[in-house]
Design an enzyme around this catalytic site. Structure first.
Site, mmCIF file in Angstrom:
data_model
loop_
_atom_site.group_PDB
_atom_site.id
_atom_site.type_symbol
_atom_site.label_atom_id
_atom_site.label_comp_id
_atom_site.label_asym_id
_atom_site.label_seq_id
_atom_site.Cartn_x
_atom_site.Cartn_y
_atom_site.Cartn_z
ATOM 1 N N GLU A 16 9.362 16.496 14.874
ATOM 2 C CA GLU A 16 9.856 16.340 13.510
ATOM 3 C C GLU A 16 9.050 17.260 12.584
ATOM 4 O O GLU A 16 7.826 17.166 12.520
ATOM 5 C CB GLU A 16 9.677 14.883 13.066
ATOM 6 C CG GLU A 16 10.232 14.616 11.691
ATOM 7 C CD GLU A 16 9.918 13.207 11.200
ATOM 8 O OE1 GLU A 16 8.745 12.789 11.280
ATOM 9 O OE2 GLU A 16 10.848 12.518 10.742
ATOM 10 N N LYS B 270 0.888 -1.168 0.000
ATOM 11 C CA LYS B 270 0.000 0.000 0.000
ATOM 12 C C LYS B 270 0.926 1.218 0.000
ATOM 13 O O LYS B 270 1.470 1.607 1.032
ATOM 14 C CB LYS B 270 -0.885 -0.024 1.261
ATOM 15 C CG LYS B 270 -2.225 0.676 1.112
ATOM 16 C CD LYS B 270 -2.143 2.153 0.785
ATOM 17 C CE LYS B 270 -1.816 2.978 2.007
ATOM 18 N NZ LYS B 270 -1.567 4.409 1.639
ATOM 19 N N CYS C 258 13.840 11.155 6.311
ATOM 20 C CA CYS C 258 13.767 10.811 7.735
ATOM 21 C C CYS C 258 15.117 10.956 8.417
ATOM 22 O O CYS C 258 15.199 11.188 9.609
ATOM 23 C CB CYS C 258 13.255 9.390 7.891
ATOM 24 S SG CYS C 258 14.362 8.212 7.115
ATOM 25 N N GLU D 250 10.357 1.554 10.344
ATOM 26 C CA GLU D 250 11.293 2.669 10.185
ATOM 27 C C GLU D 250 10.490 3.946 10.331
ATOM 28 O O GLU D 250 9.660 4.260 9.463
ATOM 29 C CB GLU D 250 11.961 2.629 8.800
ATOM 30 C CG GLU D 250 12.841 1.400 8.609
ATOM 31 C CD GLU D 250 13.499 1.344 7.232
ATOM 32 O OE1 GLU D 250 13.914 0.244 6.845
ATOM 33 O OE2 GLU D 250 13.583 2.397 6.556
HETATM 34 P P1 NAD Z 1 2.638 8.433 7.257
HETATM 35 O O1 NAD Z 1 2.883 7.659 8.504
HETATM 36 O O2 NAD Z 1 1.640 9.516 7.298
HETATM 37 O O3 NAD Z 1 2.178 7.476 6.088
HETATM 38 C C1 NAD Z 1 2.959 6.382 5.690
HETATM 39 C C2 NAD Z 1 2.067 5.328 5.098
HETATM 40 O O4 NAD Z 1 1.216 4.818 6.120
HETATM 41 C C3 NAD Z 1 1.147 5.826 3.999
HETATM 42 O O5 NAD Z 1 1.084 4.841 2.995
HETATM 43 C C4 NAD Z 1 -0.182 5.977 4.710
HETATM 44 O O6 NAD Z 1 -1.300 5.866 3.867
HETATM 45 C C5 NAD Z 1 -0.125 4.800 5.659
HETATM 46 N N1 NAD Z 1 -0.998 4.904 6.828
HETATM 47 C C6 NAD Z 1 -1.374 6.023 7.488
HETATM 48 N N2 NAD Z 1 -2.190 5.694 8.527
HETATM 49 C C7 NAD Z 1 -2.320 4.349 8.518
HETATM 50 C C8 NAD Z 1 -3.022 3.420 9.332
HETATM 51 N N3 NAD Z 1 -3.755 3.808 10.385
HETATM 52 N N4 NAD Z 1 -2.933 2.104 9.027
HETATM 53 C C9 NAD Z 1 -2.180 1.683 7.986
HETATM 54 N N5 NAD Z 1 -1.508 2.524 7.169
HETATM 55 C C10 NAD Z 1 -1.562 3.841 7.435
HETATM 56 O O7 NAD Z 1 4.061 8.956 6.791
HETATM 57 P P2 NAD Z 1 4.366 9.907 5.558
HETATM 58 O O8 NAD Z 1 3.800 11.235 5.909
HETATM 59 O O9 NAD Z 1 3.958 9.239 4.301
HETATM 60 O O10 NAD Z 1 5.970 9.965 5.599
HETATM 61 C C11 NAD Z 1 6.670 10.857 6.395
HETATM 62 C C12 NAD Z 1 7.068 10.205 7.703
HETATM 63 O O11 NAD Z 1 7.771 8.995 7.431
HETATM 64 C C13 NAD Z 1 8.024 11.026 8.520
HETATM 65 O O12 NAD Z 1 7.685 10.928 9.876
HETATM 66 C C14 NAD Z 1 9.369 10.376 8.282
HETATM 67 O O13 NAD Z 1 10.324 10.577 9.287
HETATM 68 C C15 NAD Z 1 8.975 8.960 8.174
HETATM 69 N N6 NAD Z 1 9.991 8.178 7.431
HETATM 70 C C16 NAD Z 1 10.824 7.382 8.117
HETATM 71 C C17 NAD Z 1 11.824 6.684 7.447
HETATM 72 C C18 NAD Z 1 12.821 5.797 8.165
HETATM 73 O O14 NAD Z 1 13.578 5.110 7.492
HETATM 74 N N7 NAD Z 1 12.857 5.805 9.474
HETATM 75 C C19 NAD Z 1 11.921 6.785 6.076
HETATM 76 C C20 NAD Z 1 11.034 7.636 5.408
HETATM 77 C C21 NAD Z 1 10.055 8.318 6.094
HETATM 78 O O1 6OD Z 2 18.596 4.132 2.464
HETATM 79 C C1 6OD Z 2 17.702 3.441 2.965
HETATM 80 O O2 6OD Z 2 17.692 2.198 2.859
HETATM 81 C C2 6OD Z 2 16.617 4.082 3.717
HETATM 82 N N1 6OD Z 2 15.732 3.258 4.315
HETATM 83 C C3 6OD Z 2 16.542 5.423 3.744
HETATM 84 C C4 6OD Z 2 15.549 6.147 4.430
HETATM 85 C C5 6OD Z 2 15.379 7.451 4.188
HETATM 86 C C6 6OD Z 2 14.352 8.204 4.822
HETATM 87 O O3 6OD Z 2 13.766 9.117 4.341
#
Ligand code: NAD
Ligand code: 6OD
Length: 488
Positions: free
Chosen positions: A392, A180, A290, A256
């Site tokens: 964040e 998804k 992130c 993550e």
């Molecule tokens: P988000 O959590 O809003 O959404 C991520 C995904 O989860 C989307 O596909 C969304 O539709 C789905 N989702 C939302 N609510 C849900 C629920 N209740 N059940 C199941 N699925 C659900 O995140 P975003 O806004 O798309 O991305 C930004 C965030 O992601 C930031 O907080 C960022 O730090 C984090 N992020 C972390 C990493 C990492 O590697 N740690 C990498 C990239 C992004």
């Molecule tokens: O490089 C990767 O494998 C990874 N998971 C990066 C995450 C980036 C976050 O925005």
């Protein structure tokens, strides 16, 4: 798949599904409609999970590791062969510069398949021969089997990279997946279905259902009892909701999540490199990474110089659409996210931050005025307990704080609920190692940032995640380790 309608991909075929609902995919550059996306309902998720379950018991399971690995190589080659198509689609959905997608997002989309296709061919196994007097003549050995149907929930900031980072190892280990993707960046995930078919991935191994999170396809997938494990990248608050869903049936999760990552810049650093690295860690992908740096701690003797040079760097960034020559900063991904980031910009001002540069939305030409642009922004002067230092923001912004001692800066760096990554800038490698070991986070880069070796453990401490992926750590999550004891 047509470019105007983004369909689900279930059992090897594109389908509009049965919910009858569609929503608009918006171009972040100008607010125009790019395409219409099918919103999956429970039935569509059911169909996808059933297809994945059937495929698990079919040809995918019966293939040798070498055969699966060869197919995944073909998937990687298929992405590379259609590089420009993936690049256009990714940049249209996200607004990110072509230069960024060309050097990071799309190559990593291919690499994520190759690395794990190689890795699964060399998985070591444990064995123990029992030799105590009462237990003679038995041998134990371990095998790894696929975990089953994996639910993959991915975010919008690096859509292809982060989705394939999960799908690559999941498929290499013999699982099947239902993905998804983020509701705002569905296109490359959908396009990958064509590549899967061309590469000979059997129907049902890779499935995609579009939609939103809560009360939509995301929740329907994570709540689905026939999904064996869930791998998720996104916000910490979403991880909390998914963990609740996964507790039904005690399903495994790999998370993550968010970060509020510190950079620590010592006076003995190579300042040119520290500025260049911090420019990238604070502003690349318009701050929507992130691993990005939102808290910069600079040793007092070089504080003024560092602030001056980062300001010059930020003010030199060219803001513009993906295909603009020299563009380094695109828009934010959505109106909703622009509203969120601009609220933090206003909050910082109202809390008395000194705005070194930026602080608002840039004025763009008429064609781009409805896009979701924000200025790269630098603040100083806020205390460490300010919300700007705790929450964040996920925009092109950072706060710079001076420090006087190693102990002080370690305490400041650790004063956060998050623990994803950090970077340390110093030419004294003993100090770098000493400091890196004391920061509570999953990854520390010394004199670098986002330098990735896909064999290394990747993941966050504290509220930045659960588990590690990368290299053998991905195998830990995507396989079930079993012991077989043979009495000889
Ligand atoms: P988000 O959590 O809003 O959404 C991520 C995904 O989860 C989307 O596909 C969304 O539709 C789905 N989702 C939302 N609510 C849900 C629920 N209740 N059940 C199941 N699925 C659900 O995140 P975003 O806004 O798309 O991305 C930004 C965030 O992601 C930031 O907080 C960022 O730090 C984090 N992020 C972390 C990493 C990492 O590697 N740690 C990498 C990239 C992004
Ligand atoms: O490089 C990767 O494998 C990874 N998971 C990066 C995450 C980036 C976050 O925005």
């Amino acid at each position: 798949m047509t470019s105007r309608e983004i369909l689900h991909f279930i059992d090897g075929a594109y389908t509009a599904g049965s919910s009858g609902r569609m929503y608009e995919n918006i171009n972040p550059v100008d607010g125009s409609v790019i395409s219409h996306i099918c919103e999956g309902g429970r039935d569509d998720v059911d169909q996808a999970v059933s297809a994945a379950r059937r495929a698990l018991a079919g040809p995918w399971r019966d293939m040798t590791v070498q055969q699966r690995s060869d197919i995944l190589y073909r998937v990687a080659d298929g992405i590379t062969a259609r590089f420009d198509e993936f690049l256009e689609a990714e940049c249209l959905d996200t607004g990110k510069p072509h230069s960024l997608a060309r050097s990071i997002d799309i190559p990593r989309g291919a690499a994520n398949f190759k690395v794990f296709a190689d890795l699964v061919k060399n998985v070591p196994a444990e064995s123990f021969v029992m030799d105590t007097p009462d237990q003679q003549g038995a041998v134990n050995y371990s095998i790894r089997t696929p975990k089953g149907v994996i639910g993959v929930i991915s975010p919008w900031n690096l859509p292809l990279l982060l989705m394939t980072w999960k799908v690559g190892p999941a498929l290499a280990c013999g699982n099947t997946v239902v993905v998804k993707p983020s509701e705002v960046t569905p296109t490359t995930t959908a396009l990958l279905g064509e590549v899967m078919n061309e590469a000979g991935v059997p129907p049902g191994v890779y499935n995609v259902v579009h939609g939103f999170g809560a009360n939509s396809a995301g929740a329907f997938l994570t709540e689905h009892p026939d999904v064996d494990a869930i791998t998720f990248t996104g916000e910490t608050s979403t991880g909390t909701a998914i963990m609740k869903a996964a507790s039904e049936g005690v399903r495994d999760v790999s998370f993550e999540l968010g970060g509020k990552n510190p950079a620590i810049v010592f006076a003995d650093c190579d300042l040119d490199k520290a500025i260049e690295g911090t420019m990238r860690s604070a502003f690349a992908n318009c701050g929507q990474v992130c691993l990005g740096t939102e808290r910069v701690y600079v040793e007092r003797p070089i504080f003024d110089e560092f602030v001056k040079r980062l300001k010059e760097g930020a003010e030199g960034l060219v803001i513009g659409p993906p295909d603009m020559e020299g563009a380094a900063l695109g828009p934010l991904v959505s109106q909703e996210h622009q509203d969120k980031v601009l609220k933090y910009y206003d909050l910082a001002a109202s809390l008395g931050a000194q705005i070194v540069t930026g602080g608002g939305a840039p004025s763009m030409n008429d064609a781009l005025q409805s896009g979701f642009w924000v200025e790269p922004t630098i603040w100083t002067g806020l205390p460490d307990d300010s919300p700007i230092m705790k929450e964040e923001i996920f925009g092109p912004c950072c706060h710079i704080t001076p420090f006087d001692s190693e102990d002080e800066v370690i305490a400041l760096a650790n004063d956060t609920d998050y623990g994803l990554c950090s970077s340390v800038w110093t030419e004294n490698l003993s100090k770098a190692n000493r400091v890196a070991a004391q920061i509570d986070c999953g990854i520390t880069w010394v004199n670098s940032w986002f330098l990735r070796d896909l064999r290394t453990p990747f993941g966050g401490a504290k509220q930045s995640g659960i588990g590690r992926e990368g290299g053998v750590h991905s195998l830990e999550f995507y396989t079930e380790l079993r012991n077989i004891c043979v009495k000889l």
